[in-house]
Design a protein around this motif. Structure first.
Motif, mmCIF file in Angstrom:
data_model
loop_
_atom_site.group_PDB
_atom_site.id
_atom_site.type_symbol
_atom_site.label_atom_id
_atom_site.label_comp_id
_atom_site.label_asym_id
_atom_site.label_seq_id
_atom_site.Cartn_x
_atom_site.Cartn_y
_atom_site.Cartn_z
ATOM 1 N N ASP A 41 0.979 -1.262 0.166
ATOM 2 C CA ASP A 41 0.253 0.353 0.011
ATOM 3 C C ASP A 41 1.073 1.070 -0.197
ATOM 4 N N ARG A 42 1.776 0.734 1.279
ATOM 5 C CA ARG A 42 3.185 2.314 0.229
ATOM 6 C C ARG A 42 3.617 2.202 -0.610
ATOM 7 N N GLY A 43 3.710 1.379 -0.233
ATOM 8 C CA GLY A 43 4.646 1.203 -2.443
ATOM 9 C C GLY A 43 3.805 2.230 -3.662
ATOM 10 N N ARG A 44 2.832 1.834 -3.659
ATOM 11 C CA ARG A 44 0.927 2.065 -4.392
ATOM 12 C C ARG A 44 1.326 3.886 -4.224
ATOM 13 N N GLU A 45 1.159 4.314 -2.700
ATOM 14 C CA GLU A 45 1.112 6.096 -2.699
ATOM 15 C C GLU A 45 2.461 6.351 -3.623
ATOM 16 N N LEU A 46 3.729 5.920 -3.197
ATOM 17 C CA LEU A 46 4.997 6.453 -3.384
ATOM 18 C C LEU A 46 5.014 6.206 -5.249
ATOM 19 N N ALA A 47 4.501 5.553 -5.307
ATOM 20 C CA ALA A 47 4.512 5.017 -7.454
ATOM 21 C C ALA A 47 3.297 5.960 -7.609
ATOM 22 N N ALA A 48 2.623 6.851 -7.135
ATOM 23 C CA ALA A 48 1.375 7.566 -7.335
ATOM 24 C C ALA A 48 1.633 8.790 -7.737
ATOM 25 N N ALA A 49 2.660 8.988 -6.628
ATOM 26 C CA ALA A 49 3.964 10.207 -6.345
ATOM 27 C C ALA A 49 4.798 10.766 -7.546
ATOM 28 N N GLY A 50 5.001 9.265 -8.456
ATOM 29 C CA GLY A 50 6.103 9.381 -9.131
ATOM 30 C C GLY A 50 7.123 8.783 -8.572
ATOM 31 N N ALA A 51 7.252 7.748 -7.874
ATOM 32 C CA ALA A 51 8.574 7.779 -7.352
ATOM 33 C C ALA A 51 8.507 6.258 -7.859
ATOM 34 N N ALA A 52 10.117 6.176 -8.459
ATOM 35 C CA ALA A 52 10.850 4.614 -8.799
ATOM 36 C C ALA A 52 12.107 4.663 -8.187
#
Length: 324
Positions: free
Chosen positions: A88-99
């Motif tokens: 869930d945290r990974g999805r939040e980071l991904a939605a914010a543009g993280a990689a």
């Protein structure tokens, strides 16, 4: 983890480094370098100040900076003592543009597996999600799941656990008593062993490209059997406690090596497979497939030899069948 902290950790991992050299590399003052060193000491690092510079002589048992120290993979590490779900945290980071972020937690309080199954994730395990932005179409995503299974299996074997992979994403330890489960055909229905780890891959994308990918990996590491479901096991139960910092490093490094060499994923998966050569029963969206698992093909589909010929299964819930 900030870029500055990662540069400091990388420099210290290479050996003794002077304050002026660090300041020049970072483009900051020596006072700012000292502040970073003090922050590492607060996290549990032992950093000695010698005549020639700073030297790390002891590393914390676990944590974000501990895992990042000496990690040979292009990722930043975000660590939590406790988290609902690293995916869930990974999805939040991904939605914010993280990689290329590794989300790591000592425990999960809202973990989940495939098909929304509950996943027990107490303190002492390895609960990890990798946030990726691969340049691949969605059809290739299963390769990342297989690569994660291979990387996890290799890390477990280095820790002394004879791990194998059950298609598509379970890491098991062979053996155990499966006689209590019976299939419809009267066969004893075996999981193939006791579950050590599982993988949950989630993505968002369009028809021709993946926008982001989160590969969640859960490993029962330093956990007592009493804290796990009866069909599960842990590294502790099989081989004794493992140094989780090094386990995570090995897993992430293996995953990234396979990510850069997609042609190596399927041969590596076949090498560690517990499913190939087994009689299996696979529940698929189109019905049940029963037969012998004979191969895995791009991008991770299972080939099953049935009485009516070979069937290629792209998704499904696989169980190993044993003849009575």
């Amino acid at each position: 983890m900030s870029d500055t902290r990662r540069v400091v950790l990388d420099a210290l991992a290479d050996g003794t480094v002077s304050g002026p050299a660090l300041a020049e590399r970072l483009g900051v003052s020596r006072a700012a370098v000292w502040k970073q060193i003090e922050a590492l000491r607060d996290e549990g690092f032992t950093v000695e100040s010698t005549d020639v510079g700073y030297q790390v002589t002891d590393v914390p048992e676990y944590g974000g900076s501990a895992v990042a120290f000496g990690l040979n993979a292009p990722v930043s590490v975000e660590y939590h003592d406790s988290l609902g779900s690293t995916n869930d945290r990974g999805r939040e980071l991904a939605a914010a543009g993280a990689a290329d972020v590794a989300v790591l937690a000592d425990e999960q309080v809202g973990g989940r597996g495939r098909l929304s199954r509950e996943w027990t994730a107490p303190s002492g395990g390895v609960w990890l999600s990798l946030v990726l932005r691969p340049s691949r179409p969605p059809a290739h995503v299963p390769l990342f799941t297989l690569a994660a299974a291979v990387a996890t299996t290799r890390a477990a074997r280095e820790a002394g656990v004879p791990a194998e992979i059950k298609w598509p994403n379970d890491v098991l330890v062979p053996g155990g008593d499966d006689e209590g489960d019976r299939g419809d055909e009267g066969d004893a229905l075996g999981r193939g062993g006791r579950k050590l780890a599982g993988i949950l891959t989630e993505m968002e994308g369009e028809a021709d490209r993946v926008s982001w990918l989160v590969v969640g990996i859960g490993v029962n590491a330093n956990i007592d059997a009493a804290s796990l479901p009866p069909e599960a096991t842990s590294v502790r139960e099989e081989a004794g406690d493992v140094e989780r910092r090094l386990f995570v490093q090995r897993l992430v490094e293996e995953f990234y090596a396979l990510r850069e060499n997609a042609d190596a994923v399927l041969p590596a998966w076949r090498e560690h497979s517990a499913t190939l050569g087994q009689r299996v029963r696979v529940e698929t969206p189109g019905g049940v497939v029963v037969g012998e698992a004979v191969d895995v093909v791009h991008p991770g589909a299972l080939v099953v030899a049935t009485d009516d010929g070979e069937v290629t299964v792209h998704a499904g819930d696989c169980e190993h069948l044993r003849s009575v």
